[in-house]
Design an enzyme around this catalytic site. Structure first.
Site, mmCIF file in Angstrom:
data_model
loop_
_atom_site.group_PDB
_atom_site.id
_atom_site.type_symbol
_atom_site.label_atom_id
_atom_site.label_comp_id
_atom_site.label_asym_id
_atom_site.label_seq_id
_atom_site.Cartn_x
_atom_site.Cartn_y
_atom_site.Cartn_z
ATOM 1 N N SER A 145 -72.030 -8.813 5.212
ATOM 2 C CA SER A 145 -71.092 -8.427 4.163
ATOM 3 C C SER A 145 -71.780 -7.746 2.986
ATOM 4 O O SER A 145 -71.134 -7.131 2.147
ATOM 5 C CB SER A 145 -70.336 -9.673 3.663
ATOM 6 O OG SER A 145 -69.495 -10.162 4.682
ATOM 7 N N CYS A 246 -67.398 6.087 6.106
ATOM 8 C CA CYS A 246 -67.141 6.027 7.565
ATOM 9 C C CYS A 246 -66.262 4.823 7.872
ATOM 10 O O CYS A 246 -65.349 4.884 8.704
ATOM 11 C CB CYS A 246 -68.430 5.871 8.354
ATOM 12 S SG CYS A 246 -69.674 7.096 7.993
ATOM 13 N N ARG A 276 -38.746 -17.533 31.869
ATOM 14 C CA ARG A 276 -39.210 -18.899 32.077
ATOM 15 C C ARG A 276 -38.065 -19.882 31.810
ATOM 16 O O ARG A 276 -37.532 -19.916 30.692
ATOM 17 C CB ARG A 276 -40.393 -19.170 31.132
ATOM 18 C CG ARG A 276 -40.863 -20.604 31.089
ATOM 19 C CD ARG A 276 -41.543 -21.018 32.368
ATOM 20 N NE ARG A 276 -42.144 -22.331 32.234
ATOM 21 C CZ ARG A 276 -42.581 -23.041 33.269
ATOM 22 N NH1 ARG A 276 -42.480 -22.559 34.505
ATOM 23 N NH2 ARG A 276 -43.118 -24.225 33.078
ATOM 24 N N GLN A 287 -34.528 -22.696 19.778
ATOM 25 C CA GLN A 287 -34.745 -22.233 18.407
ATOM 26 C C GLN A 287 -36.219 -22.064 18.059
ATOM 27 O O GLN A 287 -36.606 -21.107 17.390
ATOM 28 C CB GLN A 287 -34.090 -23.200 17.413
ATOM 29 C CG GLN A 287 -32.580 -23.112 17.438
ATOM 30 C CD GLN A 287 -31.927 -23.974 16.363
ATOM 31 O OE1 GLN A 287 -32.612 -24.700 15.650
ATOM 32 N NE2 GLN A 287 -30.624 -23.893 16.260
ATOM 33 N N GLU A 371 -66.238 -4.743 10.505
ATOM 34 C CA GLU A 371 -65.738 -3.703 9.585
ATOM 35 C C GLU A 371 -65.156 -4.312 8.308
ATOM 36 O O GLU A 371 -64.103 -3.903 7.827
ATOM 37 C CB GLU A 371 -64.681 -2.851 10.281
ATOM 38 C CG GLU A 371 -65.172 -2.310 11.601
ATOM 39 C CD GLU A 371 -65.427 -0.832 11.566
ATOM 40 O OE1 GLU A 371 -65.278 -0.231 10.488
ATOM 41 O OE2 GLU A 371 -65.798 -0.298 12.608
#
Lengths: 392, 248
Positions: A145, A246, A276, A287, A371
């Protein structure tokens, strides 16, 4: 794996915001994924093997540098087209999308944006055609990081640079022909260097035993007194902003890609919920299952709107790093939550390779980390709204 | 060699079909349209012939502006230019008449249609087009090679194949076999980009009359739920097949 019956959800009729060309780009990419990725990807992921034939296919469809101008081998398409391609490819597999993101945004983009004309003409057509595969070296074992702390460095030896250091967690590394490597010069300024396979002292050991992105090759880039020709330095931008530029492009693609993974999980769970039968009715009639599905389609729709607007801003050159961070963070987290809920809806079947959900879920554990981690993107937003960096 | 490929813009086979105008017209809302699959085999074959012999592949369709997306896809796949006959088709003789009016002075060596379109499945246009142009016609065409000014064709017949020779120009109604499914082309990004600048001419209609008009459509009855009978209960299965289904 079962036949790929995917149909994309479009709850807010977003197709009406797309041009015919956008839809053609998306549908062509989807057709290619259904033909060439879906039938084979599960087996490659199970075997932790990179499907090398996919590189040629990605090049043929035009997934390498779709927004790079045609004189350099790209297709010259807009950013929304690029995003839609990433969405469709990640719908197939995040590992395949990662291969594209690296090639397009982390290798071709810096050579196009920061390189000179000779470098563009030498590398971009070969990268676009898939003749060469590229990798991007920024992260180091002790600097993830905090890339600005990197120790990889190069010295000016008069007629060449001498490169030393190591990069880690590098997609495409084991098979790459070229690597765009970020390293500090003797003054501590970060520059990009193009390192080619075959240069003495350059090795790319593979990272084994991953539970994620198993159909993508990951490795290290190790530089032991590598002599890099001076003409391989990217001349037009330096400093940490260069590699971060980038990453803006790649993260934009990830924000779209994550929607693809989420759509695939949702589509699979929705289909399964109608087929199913438990307690004499489809589980979609209950629900708790409807709650999961309703939340999934709500979050997918929100993410679609976020990326579409981001794509407009990027086309206009107005998308900021912080805006891209927000979309990457939100969409990957959204996809991961949907993958987990969809997995539960499929019960035991959800953990098998008959369905794509568990593969997506495991892949997304990398996507939520690479990233820019989930937390770091939050801090980017925090910094953007307060003006105060909280990184240190 | 000049090749004309006639293309229909049809609903995808997975589309949910509904009708509007009191049941007399297709409701296009939410329907994904594609190149008619029979025509796509023909288009791919036309591109193969062009790559082998040189020439030009023109695609044509009859429709309003909404069909242009389908023509652009054909251009992205590799056709050189496209023509849209500007109107809303209502009847196969009208379509054949308009296609013939356009094609008659263009000097096409080969006119490739799909054997039928998967929307209305009339199968009339290719034969009617050939008749109106006074050209030879081979339907159910599953093989096509061109040798100078002659075509060698394969026609599917019941239980076999018929080899046919004909002088060009000719009209065919093609189907799978002209090329295989694995040979169908997915447009790539470069093709999509190139398609932006390829010519797409919008041509006014010549006034061919429709001879029929659809007054209504009825969807088939929904399939009843499947009934599963346990394998240990064969007597019940036989009874139901005999008394309820009345098939034995």
């Amino acid at each position: 794996m079962r036949p790929d019956l995917f149909e994309h959800p479009d709850y807010y009729l977003l197709d009406e915001l797309l041009t015919d060309e956008h839809k053609l780009v998306r549908d062509a990419t989807r057709d290619w994924v259904k033909r060439d990725v879906s039938p084979i990807i599960e087996e490659y992921a199970q075997n932790a093997e990179f499907p090398q034939q996919i590189v040629k296919g990605l090049a043929e469809i035009g997934a390498f540098g779709p927004y790079i101008p045609s004189e350099y081998g790209g297709a010259g398409l807009d950013q929304i087209s690029y995003g839609l391609m990433m969405q469709e490819i990640e719908r197939g597999d995040s590992g395949v999308r990662s291969t594209c993101s690296v090639q397009s945004s982390l290798v071709m983009y810096p050579i196009y944006a920061y390189g000179n004309e000779e470098q563009r003409m030498k590398y971009l057509p070969k990268l676009a055609s898939g003749e060469w595969l590229g990798s991007f070296g920024l992260t180091e074992p002790n600097f993830g990081s905090n890339p600005g702390g990197m120790v990889t460095n190069f010295k000016d030896m008069g007629d060449h640079y001498l490169l030393n250091g190591a990069k880690m967690w590098i997609s495409n590394a084991p098979f790459c022909h070229v690597a765009v490597v970020w390293a500090k010069n003797e003054e501590g300024r970060i520059h990009g260097l193009i390192v080619e396979r075959g240069m003495e002292g350059f090795t790319t050991p593979e990272t084994h035993n991953k539970w994620s992105l198993r159909a993508s090759a990951t490795g290290e880039l190790v530089f032991d007194n590598v002599k890099v020709p001076k003409e391989n330095l990217l001349p037009n931008k330096s400093g940490l902003g260069a590699p971060l530029g980038c990453l803006d492009s790649a993260r934009f693609g990830i924000a779209w890609g994550a929607i693809g993974a989420a759509m695939d999980c949702y589509d699979t769970a929705l289909r399964y919920s109608k087929e199913r039968i438990q307690f004499d009715k489809p589980i979609g009639a209950f629900q708790l299952q409807q709650k999961k599905l309703a939340e999934m389609i709500t979050e997918i729709t929100k993410a679609q709107l976020l990326t579409f607007r981001l794509g407009q801003l990027k086309n206009e050159g107005r998308a900021t790093t912080a805006q891209i961070s927000m979309a990457k963070r939100n969409n990957v987290d959204m996809a991961l939550t949907i993958a987990r809920d969809a997995r539960q809806m499929l019960g035991g079947m959800g953990i098998t390779g008959d369905y794509p959900i568990m593969r997506h879920m495991m892949n997304l554990e990398s996507v939520v980390t690479y990233e820019g981690t989930h937390d770091i993107h939050l801090l980017i937003t925090g910094m953007d709204v307060t003006g105060i960096p909280a990184f240190k | 060699m000049k090749i004309l490929v006639c293309i229909s813009h049809v609903p995808d086979t997975t589309a949910k079909i509904n009708f509007t105008a009191g049941g007399a017209a297709l409701d296009p809302n939410g329907v994904q349209f594609v190149i008619n699959p029979y025509d796509e085999f023909g288009l791919t074959k036309a591109l193969h012939l062009k790559e082998k012999h040189g020439g030009q592949v023109t695609v044509i369709t009859f429709g309003d502006a909404t069909v242009e997306a389908t023509l652009r896809k054909a251009l992205a796949i590799g056709a050189d230019d496209a023509v849209r006959l500007d109107g809303v088709p209502t009847d196969p003789m009208q379509v054949a008449g308009e296609l013939a009016a356009y094609a008659k002075d263009q000097g096409f060596d080969l006119i490739i249609c799909g054997q039928e379109s998967i929307d209305y499945n009339g199968g009339i246009v290719p034969g009617a087009l050939a008749a109106l142009m006074n050209l030879p016609f081979v339907n159910a065409c599953i093989g096509l090679e061109v040798d100078g000014s002659n075509a060698q064709l394969l026609r599917e017949i019941d239980g076999g194949k018929e080899q046919i020779s004909a002088a060009l120009p000719i009209v065919i109604g093609g189907k799978k076999g002209l090329v295989e499914e694995s040979e169908l082309r997915i447009p790539n990004m470069r093709g999509i980009m190139t398609a932006r600048t390829k010519p797409l001419a919008v041509t006014p209609l010549s006034g061919s009359a429709a001879l029929t008009a659809a007054s209504g459509f009825t969807k088939p009855a929904a399939k009843a739920a499947v009934q599963l009978i346990d394998s240990s209960n064969l007597d019940e299965l036989v009874r139901r097949l005999h008394e309820e289904a009345k098939v034995i």
